[in-house]
Design an enzyme around this catalytic site. Structure first.
Site, short mmCIF file in Angstrom:
data_model
loop_
_atom_site.label_atom_id
_atom_site.label_comp_id
_atom_site.label_asym_id
_atom_site.label_seq_id
_atom_site.Cartn_x
_atom_site.Cartn_y
_atom_site.Cartn_z
N HIS A 84 0.83 -1.21 0.00
CA HIS A 84 0.00 0.00 0.00
C HIS A 84 0.87 1.26 0.00
CE1 HIS A 84 -3.53 2.48 1.36
NE2 HIS A 84 -2.55 3.20 1.88
N GLU A 85 1.82 1.31 0.91
CA GLU A 85 2.66 2.50 1.01
C GLU A 85 3.58 2.66 -0.20
OE1 GLU A 85 2.12 4.81 3.01
OE2 GLU A 85 0.73 3.75 4.32
N HIS A 101 1.78 4.51 -2.81
CA HIS A 101 1.88 5.96 -2.61
C HIS A 101 3.25 6.48 -3.04
CE1 HIS A 101 -1.96 6.43 -0.72
NE2 HIS A 101 -1.68 5.68 0.34
N HIS A 129 3.31 7.18 -6.64
CA HIS A 129 2.69 8.48 -6.92
C HIS A 129 3.73 9.59 -6.69
CE1 HIS A 129 -1.51 6.71 -5.75
NE2 HIS A 129 -1.09 6.31 -6.93
#
Length: 479
Positions: free
Chosen positions: A471-472, A475, A478
């Protein structure tokens, strides 16, 4: 003799342009903040007060390019204060937070500056902007309006006061939670204390005990990677209750670190801020600029999910209750029982448990898997490098390149829990990308709180840990 330079204000000439961590000391921060704030204020005033009519270039682009040193100082300070803090840094955070809030307010509530942005917004269809420029102009205008730029003098002053106080409250809140986390430790000494704990939990607890100067013992901390498996496997219901209550009552234990009065004041000030800006409540203000749009839309979605989710939870609770009673447990399932009996039910229904899954979730392999997934999806390659200095020995550094082998950015991975780090997992940046002016490539960091394995042994993750890592890193992509 010339005065020594402040490394936080230099153009960093380190390898790959990372912050010169080894040269940065506590006494550098405040002078750097003061100088950077003054420089940024001069830049903003020059933009606002220039005689030339507003253009996208002399107003919006100029603001985008301003505040280089303030961004540089802030990124280092806030990242290290979250990931490797000290009492001195926390004291400085309490001092600098309202100052930074006042600086931001002074910019966003500047009537002369807003008049330039407002004029550009009115003339946006005639400015010949490309879609990206048009969106940036819109976001700037919205940001100023939501900050209170259209209010009268008295209201703007009150907004300024409220935002400074909220910055102080938010800082104290987070520091209180960290203090409660660091103060708590559940020390396990006997085999009875360790009943039910698999080897990987014992290993992590032994390592945590060593880190807290309790060699030969076992310590459960409030790091999620420590307490979650303890609640999942410990047969000591009394200890599970102690640990669960400590976990859920961070900032609610009375004394100097109690957050309840801070929460009450925060809620009151947020409500006042929303009303000053013309909204019925803070939820309406917060959502007005978001995809959901209104509190009613959020409530409708939650209500749609609530009933089937509650029904499912009740069915699961019945299974857990039946399992406990079958083992002779004459008690009602409580929150500190949920993970423990859920693991037992999973064993019964699927004949597989967490301890059987963890060997397949080695930290190094999960990092490798995340990078491989990114390569297959987006064509980027992530390669570990060892020629870049970091802020802590645990931190690993990777270079990210695109399909043509061109440098995209640096990625820092800070994976292990420690007392100087706040709990949770997050992404941040020591340097953000920018294509306006110079081609600036980012330095992105993922911070986790995994329990470290024993020396010489692989660190094993729970399924939740592995999901958090992916999940991280999403990010981070991104970023």
């Amino acid at each position: 003799m010339p005065a020594p330079t402040n490394p936080l204000l230099e153009d960093w000439s380190t390898n790959r342009g990372v912050p010169p961590f080894a040269r940065i000391h506590q006494d550098h921060y405040m002078p750097a903040f003061e100088a950077a704030l003054a420089a940024h204020r001069a830049e903003i005033d020059a933009i606002a007060n220039q005689a030339d009519a507003p253009t996208f270039e002399n107003t919006i682009e100029a603001m985008e390019l301003s505040g280089k040193h303030l961004s540089q100082v802030s990124s280092v300070f806030h990242n290290l204060n979250s990931a490797d803090t000290t009492p001195e840094m926390q004291a400085l955070q309490r001092t600098i937070s309202p100052i930074l809030a006042e600086h931001s307010n002074r910019t966003l509530l500047n009537e002369t500056l807003f008049s330039r942005i407002d004029r550009l917004m009115s003339d946006r269809d005639d400015l010949g902007l490309d879609p990206e420029q048009d969106r940036v102009l819109e976001r700037y205008h919205t940001m100023f309006v939501r900050a209170g730029a259209q209010l009268d003098d008295e209201q703007r002053q009150r907004i300024d006061d409220v935002m400074q106080r909220l910055a102080t409250l938010g800082t104290q809140f987070s520091q209180n939670v960290l203090a409660d986390e660091n103060a708590y430790e559940l020390v396990l000494e006997t085999e009875d204390d360790l009943a039910g704990l698999p080897e990987f939990v014992r290993t992590a607890a032994a390592r945590a005990a060593e880190d807290r100067d309790k060699p030969g013992k076992y310590v459960i901390t409030l790091s999620r990677s420590s307490i979650a498996p303890f609640l999942q496997f410990s047969e000591r219901r009394d200890l599970r209750e102690q640990a669960f209550n400590a976990w859920t009552r961070r900032g609610e234990n009375g004394g100097e670190t109690d957050n309840r009065s801070l929460i009450a004041e925060t809620v009151k000030l947020r409500s006042e801020r929303a009303r000053l800006l013309g909204f019925e409540n803070f939820a309406a203000f917060k959502l007005d600029d978001q995809m959901a749009g209104t509190p009613d839309a959020v409530r409708a979605l939650l209500d749609e999910v609530w009933e089937p989710a509650l029904a499912r939870a009740e069915r699961e609770c019945e299974k857990l209750q039946d399992c406990a009673q079958a083992e002779g447990g004459n008690f009602r399932i409580e929150p500190w029982d949920w993970r423990f009996y859920a693991e037992k039910v999973r064993k019964q229904e699927f004949d597989i448990g967490e301890e059987e899954i963890k060997p397949y979730l080695q930290l190094d392999k999960m990092i490798e898997a995340a990078f491989d997934t990114a390569h297959r999806l987006f064509g980027v390659t992530v390669t570990e490098i060892d020629d870049v200095a970091t802020y802590h020995p645990d931190v690993r550094v990777f270079e990210v390149t695109d399909g043509a082998g061109k440098h995209v950015g640096l990625f820092f991975g800070d994976y292990f829990a420690r007392p100087s780090k706040r709990s949770g997992a997050w992404i941040s940046a020591f340097r953000r990308p920018r294509n306006l002016g110079d081609n600036i490539r980012p330095i992105i960091v993922n911070v986790m709180n995994f329990s470290r394995g024993a020396d010489g042994e692989a660190t094993l993750l729970t399924f939740d840990d592995a999901r958090t890592l992916f999940h991280e890193f999403g990010h981070a992509l991104h970023g």
